[in-house]
Design a protein around this motif. Structure first.
Motif, PDB file in Angstrom:
ATOM      1  N   LYS A   9       0.826  -1.218   0.000  1.00  0.00           N
ATOM      2  CA  LYS A   9       0.000   0.000   0.000  1.00  0.00           C
ATOM      3  C   LYS A   9       0.856   1.262   0.000  1.00  0.00           C
ATOM      4  N   GLN A  10       2.167   1.106  -0.123  1.00  0.00           N
ATOM      5  CA  GLN A  10       3.092   2.232  -0.106  1.00  0.00           C
ATOM      6  C   GLN A  10       3.288   2.755  -1.533  1.00  0.00           C
ATOM      7  N   LEU A  11       2.977   4.018  -1.742  1.00  0.00           N
ATOM      8  CA  LEU A  11       3.171   4.641  -3.063  1.00  0.00           C
ATOM      9  C   LEU A  11       4.640   4.600  -3.463  1.00  0.00           C
ATOM     10  N   CYS A  12       5.519   4.865  -2.513  1.00  0.00           N
ATOM     11  CA  CYS A  12       6.955   4.866  -2.825  1.00  0.00           C
ATOM     12  C   CYS A  12       7.405   3.502  -3.343  1.00  0.00           C
ATOM     13  N   PHE A  13       6.873   2.434  -2.771  1.00  0.00           N
ATOM     14  CA  PHE A  13       7.273   1.097  -3.219  1.00  0.00           C
ATOM     15  C   PHE A  13       6.695   0.788  -4.596  1.00  0.00           C
ATOM     16  N   ALA A  14       5.472   1.215  -4.843  1.00  0.00           N
ATOM     17  CA  ALA A  14       4.859   1.004  -6.167  1.00  0.00           C
ATOM     18  C   ALA A  14       5.665   1.725  -7.249  1.00  0.00           C
ATOM     19  N   ILE A  15       6.117   2.944  -6.946  1.00  0.00           N
ATOM     20  CA  ILE A  15       6.929   3.701  -7.904  1.00  0.00           C
ATOM     21  C   ILE A  15       8.280   3.022  -8.082  1.00  0.00           C
ATOM     22  N   TYR A  16       8.875   2.571  -7.001  1.00  0.00           N
ATOM     23  CA  TYR A  16      10.163   1.877  -7.050  1.00  0.00           C
ATOM     24  C   TYR A  16      10.069   0.614  -7.916  1.00  0.00           C
ATOM     25  N   GLU A  17       9.049  -0.177  -7.675  1.00  0.00           N
ATOM     26  CA  GLU A  17       8.855  -1.414  -8.443  1.00  0.00           C
ATOM     27  C   GLU A  17       8.611  -1.116  -9.922  1.00  0.00           C
ATOM     28  N   SER A  20      11.788  -0.063 -11.565  1.00  0.00           N
ATOM     29  CA  SER A  20      12.625  -1.243 -11.773  1.00  0.00           C
ATOM     30  C   SER A  20      12.188  -2.019 -13.013  1.00  0.00           C
ATOM     31  N   GLU A  21      10.889  -2.174 -13.191  1.00  0.00           N
ATOM     32  CA  GLU A  21      10.368  -2.885 -14.364  1.00  0.00           C
ATOM     33  C   GLU A  21      10.667  -2.117 -15.658  1.00  0.00           C
ATOM     34  N   PHE A  22      10.531  -0.791 -15.619  1.00  0.00           N
ATOM     35  CA  PHE A  22      10.866   0.010 -16.792  1.00  0.00           C
ATOM     36  C   PHE A  22      12.346  -0.116 -17.127  1.00  0.00           C
ATOM     37  N   THR A  23      13.187  -0.077 -16.109  1.00  0.00           N
ATOM     38  CA  THR A  23      14.625  -0.199 -16.334  1.00  0.00           C
ATOM     39  C   THR A  23      14.951  -1.546 -16.976  1.00  0.00           C
ATOM     40  N   LYS A  24      14.328  -2.613 -16.507  1.00  0.00           N
ATOM     41  CA  LYS A  24      14.542  -3.940 -17.111  1.00  0.00           C
ATOM     42  C   LYS A  24      14.090  -3.951 -18.570  1.00  0.00           C
TER      43      LYS A  24
END
Length: 144
Positions: A9-17, A20-24
């Motif tokens: 439920k953390q916005l920061c974690f959703a953005i981080y994830e 990460s997916e975009f970088t991959k």
């Protein structure tokens, strides 16, 4: 017990994830060109405006010279860029695209575009996400 939001439920974690997916996604496409994702961002900035200073480039990408300078040196060694010290002010170093970067632009942008299409993000969704992320970024920068 403290009140806290769980990880999912953390916005920061959703953005981080998501980041990460975009970088991959980008890394997989760019690998065939011998580029990293940050190097691609350098090319994007220079495709918009070639011949800017390292300082200007760092400002555009929000990267310090300690990170940017080695990257530019590697890209110069691989034929993507050329550095040129200013004749008027030796403290200024300009970065210019090499022919390779100009010639490879259509192939790189086509491959990236094709990969983005596999995500099935509709144009209006893309524009809305970009708008919301830009608004969030401004709010985070202006918080003080």
């Amino acid at each position: 017990m403290e009140d806290f939001l769980p990880l999912n439920k953390q916005l920061c974690f959703a953005i981080y994830e998501t980041s990460s997916e975009f970088t991959k996604l980008y890394s997989n496409v760019l690998q065939q060109f011998g580029l990293t994702y940050p190097q691609y961002l350098v090319l994007l900035a220079l495709w918009e405006k070639d011949g800017i200073t390292v300082k200007e480039l760092g400002g555009r990408l929000n990267l310090g010279t300690g990170t940017l300078t080695p990257m530019i040196t590697r890209m110069e060694g691989n034929g993507w860029l050329r550095k040129e010290r200013s004749k008027e002010d030796e403290r200024k170093v300009f970065v210019h695209l090499q022919t390779k970067a100009i010639d490879e632009k259509p192939a790189i942008t086509q491959k990236v575009g094709e990969e983005i299409l596999t995500c099935k993000i509709e144009l209006d969704e893309y524009e809305q996400l970009l708008k919301q992320l830009n608004q969030l970024q401004r709010k985070l920068r202006d918080r003080k």
